[in-house]
Scaffold this motif. Structure first.
Motif, short mmCIF file in Angstrom:
data_model
loop_
_atom_site.label_atom_id
_atom_site.label_comp_id
_atom_site.label_asym_id
_atom_site.label_seq_id
_atom_site.Cartn_x
_atom_site.Cartn_y
_atom_site.Cartn_z
N GLU A 139 1.09 -1.44 0.08
CA GLU A 139 0.05 0.12 0.14
C GLU A 139 1.02 1.41 0.04
O GLU A 139 0.52 2.13 -0.60
N PHE A 140 2.05 1.14 0.84
CA PHE A 140 2.83 2.37 0.77
C PHE A 140 3.33 2.54 -0.64
O PHE A 140 3.63 3.78 -1.13
N GLU A 141 4.00 1.54 -1.32
CA GLU A 141 4.38 1.62 -2.54
C GLU A 141 3.59 2.30 -3.60
O GLU A 141 4.01 3.32 -4.39
N LEU A 142 2.46 1.76 -3.52
CA LEU A 142 1.34 2.57 -4.33
C LEU A 142 1.13 3.76 -4.08
O LEU A 142 1.00 4.72 -5.04
N ALA A 143 1.02 4.34 -2.85
CA ALA A 143 0.79 5.58 -2.59
C ALA A 143 2.09 6.29 -3.09
O ALA A 143 1.77 7.51 -3.70
#
Length: 59
Positions: free
Chosen positions: A49-53
């Motif tokens: 989720e962090f990488e997508l954000a």
């Protein structure tokens, strides 16, 4: 082993980016000051989720 663990975390010194990540529903691990120059940073775990954000933020 320590180097591998370090790759799992992101030090964010950009307040605007930190606010964006919070707005995406993510929570940082801690907020602290750099011991050398007293600049404030937040520490984030590099999850999917962090990488997508981050990818979305950088576009």
């Amino acid at each position: 082993m320590i180097r591998y663990e370090a790759k799992k975390y992101f030090y964010c010194y950009d307040a605007k980016m930190g606010k964006y990540l919070k707005k995406c529903g993510l929570d940082y691990i801690t907020m602290a000051k750099n011991r050398y120059d007293d600049s404030l940073f937040t520490l984030w775990e590099k999850t999917e989720e962090f990488e997508l954000a981050i990818s979305s933020y950088n576009q």
